[in-house]
Scaffold this motif. Structure first.
Motif, PDB file in Angstrom:
ATOM      1  N   ILE A 287    -115.547  -3.161 -30.583  1.00 31.35           N
ATOM      2  CA  ILE A 287    -115.234  -1.742 -30.417  1.00 31.35           C
ATOM      3  C   ILE A 287    -113.757  -1.527 -30.097  1.00 31.35           C
ATOM      4  O   ILE A 287    -113.108  -0.645 -30.652  1.00 31.35           O
ATOM      5  N   LEU A 288    -113.205  -2.337 -29.210  1.00 34.76           N
ATOM      6  CA  LEU A 288    -111.824  -2.101 -28.796  1.00 34.76           C
ATOM      7  C   LEU A 288    -110.851  -2.303 -29.944  1.00 34.76           C
ATOM      8  O   LEU A 288    -109.943  -1.514 -30.137  1.00 34.76           O
TER       9      LEU A 288
ATOM     10  N   PHE B 117    -107.629 -14.314 -32.344  1.00 35.02           N
ATOM     11  CA  PHE B 117    -107.509 -14.182 -30.909  1.00 35.02           C
ATOM     12  C   PHE B 117    -107.096 -15.529 -30.335  1.00 35.02           C
ATOM     13  O   PHE B 117    -107.657 -16.563 -30.677  1.00 35.02           O
TER      14      PHE B 117
ATOM     15  N   ARG C  63    -107.209 -18.311 -28.080  1.00 36.22           N
ATOM     16  CA  ARG C  63    -108.177 -18.751 -27.081  1.00 36.22           C
ATOM     17  C   ARG C  63    -107.598 -19.800 -26.147  1.00 36.22           C
ATOM     18  O   ARG C  63    -108.223 -20.167 -25.165  1.00 36.22           O
TER      19      ARG C  63
ATOM     20  N   ILE D 288    -107.338 -19.068 -22.330  1.00 33.88           N
ATOM     21  CA  ILE D 288    -108.598 -19.087 -21.590  1.00 33.88           C
ATOM     22  C   ILE D 288    -109.033 -20.523 -21.324  1.00 33.88           C
ATOM     23  O   ILE D 288    -109.478 -20.857 -20.220  1.00 33.88           O
ATOM     24  N   ILE D 289    -108.839 -21.371 -22.312  1.00 38.22           N
ATOM     25  CA  ILE D 289    -109.200 -22.776 -22.115  1.00 38.22           C
ATOM     26  C   ILE D 289    -108.320 -23.395 -21.038  1.00 38.22           C
ATOM     27  O   ILE D 289    -108.787 -24.136 -20.175  1.00 38.22           O
TER      28      ILE D 289
ATOM     29  N   TRP E  60    -102.814 -14.176 -18.062  1.00 38.07           N
ATOM     30  CA  TRP E  60    -103.965 -13.610 -18.751  1.00 38.07           C
ATOM     31  C   TRP E  60    -104.122 -12.128 -18.412  1.00 38.07           C
ATOM     32  O   TRP E  60    -104.337 -11.280 -19.268  1.00 38.07           O
TER      33      TRP E  60
ATOM     34  N   ARG F 147    -103.945  -8.803 -21.096  1.00 32.17           N
ATOM     35  CA  ARG F 147    -105.290  -8.349 -21.370  1.00 32.17           C
ATOM     36  C   ARG F 147    -105.390  -6.951 -21.977  1.00 32.17           C
ATOM     37  O   ARG F 147    -106.159  -6.721 -22.883  1.00 32.17           O
TER      38      ARG F 147
ATOM     39  N   LYS G 261    -104.237  -5.586 -26.148  1.00 31.11           N
ATOM     40  CA  LYS G 261    -104.286  -6.453 -27.312  1.00 31.11           C
ATOM     41  C   LYS G 261    -104.938  -5.780 -28.517  1.00 31.11           C
ATOM     42  O   LYS G 261    -104.761  -6.224 -29.634  1.00 31.11           O
TER      43      LYS G 261
ATOM     44  N   PHE H 103    -118.166 -24.885 -21.335  1.00 30.55           N
ATOM     45  CA  PHE H 103    -117.206 -23.772 -21.321  1.00 30.55           C
ATOM     46  C   PHE H 103    -116.321 -23.802 -22.563  1.00 30.55           C
ATOM     47  O   PHE H 103    -116.098 -22.772 -23.213  1.00 30.55           O
ATOM     48  N   PHE H 104    -115.833 -24.990 -22.923  1.00 30.31           N
ATOM     49  CA  PHE H 104    -115.015 -25.107 -24.137  1.00 30.31           C
ATOM     50  C   PHE H 104    -115.796 -24.633 -25.353  1.00 30.31           C
ATOM     51  O   PHE H 104    -115.274 -23.902 -26.195  1.00 30.31           O
TER      52      PHE H 104
ATOM     53  N   VAL I 229    -115.988 -20.855 -25.412  1.00 32.04           N
ATOM     54  CA  VAL I 229    -114.728 -20.218 -25.811  1.00 32.04           C
ATOM     55  C   VAL I 229    -114.533 -20.363 -27.315  1.00 32.04           C
ATOM     56  O   VAL I 229    -114.218 -19.398 -28.007  1.00 32.04           O
TER      57      VAL I 229
ATOM     58  N   ASP J  31    -113.723 -13.752 -27.005  1.00 34.31           N
ATOM     59  CA  ASP J  31    -112.818 -12.974 -27.848  1.00 34.31           C
ATOM     60  C   ASP J  31    -112.947 -11.488 -27.580  1.00 34.31           C
ATOM     61  O   ASP J  31    -112.001 -10.731 -27.665  1.00 34.31           O
ATOM     62  N   ASP J  32    -114.139 -11.063 -27.306  1.00 33.50           N
ATOM     63  CA  ASP J  32    -114.389  -9.645 -27.125  1.00 33.50           C
ATOM     64  C   ASP J  32    -115.183  -9.492 -25.832  1.00 33.50           C
ATOM     65  O   ASP J  32    -116.341  -9.886 -25.766  1.00 33.50           O
TER      66      ASP J  32
ATOM     67  N   PHE K 290    -115.701  -6.621 -24.269  1.00 38.09           N
ATOM     68  CA  PHE K 290    -116.132  -5.243 -24.020  1.00 38.09           C
ATOM     69  C   PHE K 290    -117.411  -4.885 -24.780  1.00 38.09           C
ATOM     70  O   PHE K 290    -118.357  -4.366 -24.207  1.00 38.09           O
ATOM     71  N   THR K 291    -117.431  -5.199 -26.080  1.00 33.94           N
ATOM     72  CA  THR K 291    -118.561  -4.797 -26.913  1.00 33.94           C
ATOM     73  C   THR K 291    -119.921  -5.302 -26.405  1.00 33.94           C
ATOM     74  O   THR K 291    -120.879  -4.537 -26.395  1.00 33.94           O
TER      75      THR K 291
END
Lengths: 797, 53
Positions: free
Chosen positions: A124-125, A169, A171, A174-175, A284, A288, A291, B22-23, B26, B32-33, B35-36
């Motif tokens: 959505i965003l 994106f 990633r 985050i990793i 991060w 946030r 983006k 966890f890896f 990700v 990646d999203d 919110f949705t």
């Protein structure tokens, strides 16, 4: 005379627009398009769409389904799809009309609408959808047509042909956070015996060595960027914030390794990994917010992806990068003209409002030069291409030097400014201490060297900036004020000049203000005029029909002479309405006037002005201590009105080409001014890019916006002054954070000097300082946000 | 008391297992999203979902 349109309270079931009484059926729709979509969804048992959000639909009124023939072309399709196997094709579209949870529901249930569609996933965003479909059952063209049919028209523009298909994106951050957090937690756990003073346990179980092993990924992977940046800083001899950070990190790590291997102490690996973890967290947090917004669009995003090109007597849809000089193209109603060319059809109307900022529709005759970027209005026209897309009059603007510089990289952060001196001071102190001790006691020399580097590490400082400014960005985004990056916020304080564009910025894009001057018209005359204008689609006619309302008469012999005026007859009355050239047969006078002639007698004229945006006058009033200027692409017909709006010393320039605007700002900057440009259209693109802060006024989020630093929703423009005050407050809270960081450093230093920096103290102090800073940052940025709600006290003039 | 060393190693292996999970999450795109999914989860399952055509 001024009868406002009666408000109808019935709303369209599909889109929620007020319903025109002329199209009204049992289920309440505003138009046929909306009704069709409703029935389509209903028949596929997708009516839940209407139960999730109120009036979720996108109005189908006046929408023309475009031709997507070019999608049948393999080469074009190849550029759009992201993956194709034997059965399944994966593709990702931007759907600008995604706006609510109903959209999400409907789009993810697309497989019910067509069995060829296998899977849909919406974000959505970012307003995009990833679709897996079986290309043997549904073609790309059919898929796009289906989406367009239900109101979600994919964004397919020229930019897609040149860019990387999907912005992936990132990633890795985050990793990295995961790795750093993992190591941080485990090292703390293993250091527990040490915190409790069980020194023997720590040594006899090799816990120290396990800690070293665990901290290696933190140093080499999670914290890698800081080390690399620091190295680059050193090479470029420009010491940024990453330099002292990396020094601190290295000092912490090496000293810990030394202490553990020689059994001297237990090291500070918990502090080390925790510190990297919090740094990454800050990074991060800062990235946030925005983006999903695209701040880097250029003309390519505005131009269509394809156009009809004449190929052996048949028009075929081709992507516009294939259009060559000499080709003949066809442009339909409401399409954008992609290349400069010569008009082959007898005449046409082109709306250049977005390119030049000029509000009126241009009328062109056969053989006239047509510039790319205009929107064609009316029946389809043919154009002979004289320049390919990249060489067009408008698009060459993007060849200017300024578009080749990446603005975000050249920004000097406040933090960088400070850290330049900071790093030098730290280095000097460290080296002096080292030299002082080296001849007396080598081990003390190394210990004191690392102690200075560790304690003076601006960790808290580095965390405070992303948290304060990142949070501020989020608060502002809630108020429809979207900032590109925290660099932009920092630059605000230096601004001393504010430059406005006129059309679309100071005035509204849509809606004309109509006023009548001349001999008074009675209601009968007025009714005749309105009846006449209701037949025409010209913006002036529409404005008159909207503004005045009355009885509608049957008009006979209606005739519209494009670009000139309209004629009609009612009973014994001959009514003519049009430009000065049309009525007086003399060379064009003021183009913002429309004269009224009834039975040969000229009564007077209607004057059309773009409406000023609400609050713009107050805004300009609050910006008094800035140098102000106006750069408009329009003729000077509104000079007086603008003069009334701006202070006396403001420079008002009209007839400015996009390149003039750019040059004007460049000139100001060379005089040492820091310029903020507020604009909206493609014609401001150069100026927006050149300025220190480019602000784009956005009327609704679906519209095209040129590359900029700030996007602000049109109805929130008046906040600009408040936002600026907010930024000043933020600057103060940053200084506050620096003070806190400094205090922690002093406390840490005093512990270190007195030889009391025990692992437990370090283990408490480090996370405590980070958490205090984070809490402080979030709280102050929230509290300072109150200035966004009120205007400051305004001294009387 | 050497058993503690074994326990530490087991605990670390277990933790590394979670890190790997966890890896995977990700790389699978779950981050990646952010919110949705919060909206998607609110949709009710329909009682009589229409069969695919």
């Amino acid at each position: 005379m001024l009868l406002k349109e009666q408000k109808v309270n019935v709303q369209c079931t599909h889109c929620g627009d007020a319903i025109d009484t002329s199209y009204n059926k049992k289920l309440n729709f505003c138009c046929q398009g909306c009704e069709q979509i409703y029935h389509l969804l209903q028949s596929h048992h997708l009516a839940t769409y209407y139960n999730i959000d109120k009036y979720p639909g996108i109005s189908a009124k006046g929408k023309i389904l475009k031709s997507y023939e070019f999608l049948d072309d393999e080469i074009t399709a190849e550029k759009l799809i992201s993956f194709r196997s034997k059965e399944i094709t994966k593709i990702r579209f931007n759907l600008p009309s995604i706006h609510c949870s109903s959209c999400l529901w409907l789009l993810e249930n697309l497989p019910r609408l067509h069995s060829g569609i296998r899977h849909c996933k919406v974000n959505i965003l970012s307003k995009n959808v990833a679709i897996d479909y079986s290309h043997s059952e549904i073609s790309l063209k059919e898929l796009v047509e289906l989406l367009a049919k239900i109101g979600y028209e994919p964004e397919l523009n020229f930019a897609f042909l040149n860019e990387i298909k999907v912005q992936k994106f990132d990633r890795s951050l985050i990793i990295k956070i995961g790795v750093a957090g993992f190591c941080f937690g485990n090292i703390m756990l293993l250091s527990f015996p040490e915190y409790l003073g069980l020194h023997g346990a720590f040594k006899s179980y090799f816990l120290g060595y396990i800690n070293i092993l665990l901290s290696l990924p933190v140093l080499l992977y999670a914290g890698r960027n800081y080390l690399v940046d620091a190295y680059k800083n050193l090479v470029n001899s420009h010491l940024g914030i990453h330099f002292p950070l990396a020094l601190g990190m290295l000092a912490l790590f090496l000293r810990s390794v030394y202490e553990i291997t020689f059994g001297v102490g237990e090291g500070y690996l918990d502090s080390f990994s925790g510190f990297v973890f919090f740094l990454l967290l800050g990074q991060w947090y800062q990235n946030r917010t925005q983006k999903h917004l695209n701040f880097d669009r250029d003309y390519r995003s505005y131009f269509p992806i394809s156009v009809d090109v004449l190929d052996h007597d048949v028009f075929k849809s081709k992507t516009i990068d294939q259009v060559r000089k000499g080709d003949i193209i066809r442009v339909r109603n409401m399409e954008i003209i992609p290349c400069d060319g010569k008009l082959l059809s007898t005449n046409c109307q082109i709306d250049y409002s977005f390119v030049t900022g000029e509000s009126e529709v241009h009328h062109k005759e056969k053989g006239a030069k047509i510039y790319a970027g205009g929107r064609q209005k009316g029946a389809a026209i043919k154009i002979k291409v004289t320049r390919s897309v990249e060489q067009g009059y408008l698009t060459t603007l993007w060849n200017e030097q300024v578009f080749k510089i990446d603005k975000s990289s050249s920004a000097t952060l406040l933090l960088d400014k400070i850290s330049k001196y900071f790093s030098l001071v730290i280095l000097t102190i460290a080296v002096l201490t080292f030299i002082y001790w080296i001849n007396k006691d080598t081990s003390i020399a190394y210990t004191s060297l690392t102690s200075v580097l560790i304690v003076a590490c601006p960790c808290a400082l580095a965390i405070s900036v992303p948290f304060i400014l990142g949070n501020a960005m989020r608060i502002l985004a809630k108020r429809k004020f979207y900032v590109r990056s925290i660099h932009t916020i920092e630059k605000f304080a230096d601004i001393d000049t504010v430059i406005f564009d006129k059309t679309g910025t100071i005035t509204e894009n849509n809606g004309l203000k109509v006023s009548y001057y001349g001999q008074p018209l009675n209601s009968h005359d007025m009714d005749m005029i309105v009846s006449l204008t209701s037949h025409s689609n010209h913006p002036f006619s529409k404005a008159i029909s909207q503004h005045y309302q009355g009885e509608h008469y049957q008009i006979s012999d209606f005739q519209e002479i494009p670009g000139r005026g309209i004629i009609g007859r009612y009973g014994n009355y001959n009514v003519r309405l049009g430009s000065g050239r049309f009525i007086f047969n003399s060379p064009s006078r003021d183009s913002s006037k429309s004269f009224v002639e009834i039975n040969g007698q000229i009564y007077g004229y209607f004057k059309f002005n773009k409406r000023l945006r609400s609050g713009i006058k107050e805004l300009i009033g609050t910006l008094k201590h800035y140098k102000l200027a106006l750069l408009s692409g329009d003729g000077s017909s509104e000079f007086e009105r603008m003069q009334g709006l701006f202070p006396k010393d403001a420079e008002l320039r009209f007839n400015q080409s996009p390149k003039d605007k750019l040059a004007y700002i460049k000139n100001l900057q060379s005089q040492g001014h820091s310029v903020m440009m507020i604009g909206d259209g493609l014609n401001d693109a150069g100026a927006l890019k050149q300025s220190d802060i480019g602000v784009v006024v956005v009327e609704d989020n679906n519209n095209f916006t040129p590359a900029c630093d700030v996007m602000i929703s049109a109805d929130h423009l008046f906040q600009l002054k408040r936002v600026n005050r907010y930024f000043t407050k933020l600057r103060h809270s940053l200084y506050g954070a620096f003070v806190i960081a400094f205090l922690y450093n002093v406390i840490g230093l005093s512990f270190a000097v007195s030889g009391q920096l025990s692992p437990i103290v370090a283990a408490i102090l480090m996370p405590l300082s980070s958490i205090t800073i984070i809490l402080y940052s979030i709280l102050t940025s929230k509290i300072s946000a109150f200035v966004l709600n009120h205007d400051a006290y305004q001294p009387k003039e | 008391m050497r058993i503690i060393l074994v326990l530490i190693i087991i605990s670390l292996l277990l933790a590394i297992g979670f890190l790997t999970a966890f890896f995977w999450a990700v790389n699978d795109g779950q981050y990646d999203d952010d919110f949705t999914p919060s909206i998607r989860i609110l949709f009710d399952d329909e009682k009589h979902p229409q069969n695919k055509l």
